[in-house]
Write an enzyme that holds these catalytic residues in place. Structure first.
Site, PDB file in Angstrom:
ATOM      1  N   ASP A 282      -1.841   1.081   7.317  1.00  0.00           N
ATOM      2  CA  ASP A 282      -1.250   0.854   5.997  1.00  0.00           C
ATOM      3  C   ASP A 282      -0.838  -0.602   5.818  1.00  0.00           C
ATOM      4  O   ASP A 282      -0.962  -1.162   4.730  1.00  0.00           O
ATOM      5  CB  ASP A 282      -0.057   1.789   5.783  1.00  0.00           C
ATOM      6  CG  ASP A 282      -0.484   3.252   5.757  1.00  0.00           C
ATOM      7  OD1 ASP A 282      -1.287   3.601   4.867  1.00  0.00           O
ATOM      8  OD2 ASP A 282      -0.049   4.020   6.624  1.00  0.00           O
TER       9      ASP A 282
ATOM     10  N   GLU B  17      -1.811  -1.542  -4.485  1.00  0.00           N
ATOM     11  CA  GLU B  17      -3.063  -0.820  -4.628  1.00  0.00           C
ATOM     12  C   GLU B  17      -2.869   0.272  -5.673  1.00  0.00           C
ATOM     13  O   GLU B  17      -1.831   0.942  -5.704  1.00  0.00           O
ATOM     14  CB  GLU B  17      -3.467  -0.216  -3.289  1.00  0.00           C
ATOM     15  CG  GLU B  17      -4.880   0.321  -3.289  1.00  0.00           C
ATOM     16  CD  GLU B  17      -5.364   0.657  -1.899  1.00  0.00           C
ATOM     17  OE1 GLU B  17      -5.831  -0.259  -1.195  1.00  0.00           O
ATOM     18  OE2 GLU B  17      -5.265   1.830  -1.527  1.00  0.00           O
TER      19      GLU B  17
ATOM     20  N   ASP C  17       0.873  -1.176   0.000  1.00  0.00           N
ATOM     21  CA  ASP C  17       0.000   0.000   0.000  1.00  0.00           C
ATOM     22  C   ASP C  17       0.910   1.225   0.000  1.00  0.00           C
ATOM     23  O   ASP C  17       1.379   1.666   1.045  1.00  0.00           O
ATOM     24  CB  ASP C  17      -0.894  -0.007   1.235  1.00  0.00           C
ATOM     25  CG  ASP C  17      -1.839   1.181   1.262  1.00  0.00           C
ATOM     26  OD1 ASP C  17      -2.228   1.667   0.175  1.00  0.00           O
ATOM     27  OD2 ASP C  17      -2.179   1.639   2.366  1.00  0.00           O
TER      28      ASP C  17
END
Length: 170
Positions: free
Chosen positions: A139, A67, A7
């Site tokens: 995260d 992502e 991420d």
């Protein structure tokens, strides 16, 4: 198969490593890479790369998932996020790791069942899918969700491929 989910963020990049054996998933490790906001942008990008390269060297994942970038109202923030994402993609590519990319809504749908899930719901489902996991932060939780999504997609792709091969052989 060992998978890493990422991420990306300039201030904090989450990472999560899982092992996938068929439909069974297990937690390997997770964490967050933080950069110093007082440093210059190039120095922060180098720090992110170096820390991520160390994580990749330690866990030797066979595949990675990241992502996708979302566009927020602040163009400067979006640009910084894109630069951090570029470093994350580069770090994986330099190790020869194939990277899957997933939109946040798809990750939420894969993990929770709905693309509009809240972060709390995603976090709770990660705890159910990876029992006993101690998540390093928000995260890292997002990174584990990305890794789980990639594991599901790889398993589905493999099942379809096997079915097609069987049909061709018949």
């Amino acid at each position: 198969m060992i998978l890493i989910g990422l991420d990306p963020g300039l201030g904090c990049t989450g990472w999560g490593v899982i092992a996938a054996e068929g439909n069974r998933l297990s937690h390997v490790a997770n964490g967050q890479i933080r950069t110093d906001a007082k440093q210059s942008l190039p120095a922060r990008l180098v720090a992110l790369h170096d820390a991520l390269a160390a994580v990749l060297a330690e866990h030797c994942p066979a595949a990675a998932a990241v992502e996708e970038v979302f566009v927020n109202s602040n163009p400067q923030s979006t640009l910084k996020l894109g630069q951090a994402r570029g470093v994350v993609l580069l770090a994986a590519a330099l190790r020869g790791i194939e990277v899957g990319e997933y939109a946040a809504r798809l990750v939420k749908k894969a993990v929770v069942g709905t693309g509009g899930a809240e972060k709390v719901q995603v976090h709770a489902m990660i705890g159910r899918l990876l029992p006993g996991v101690k998540i390093a932060g928000a995260d890292a939780a997002d990174a584990l969700a990305v890794a789980i999504t990639h594991a599901h997609h790889l398993a589905s792709r493999s099942a379809v491929r096997d079915r097609l091969l069987k049909e061709q052989a018949a």
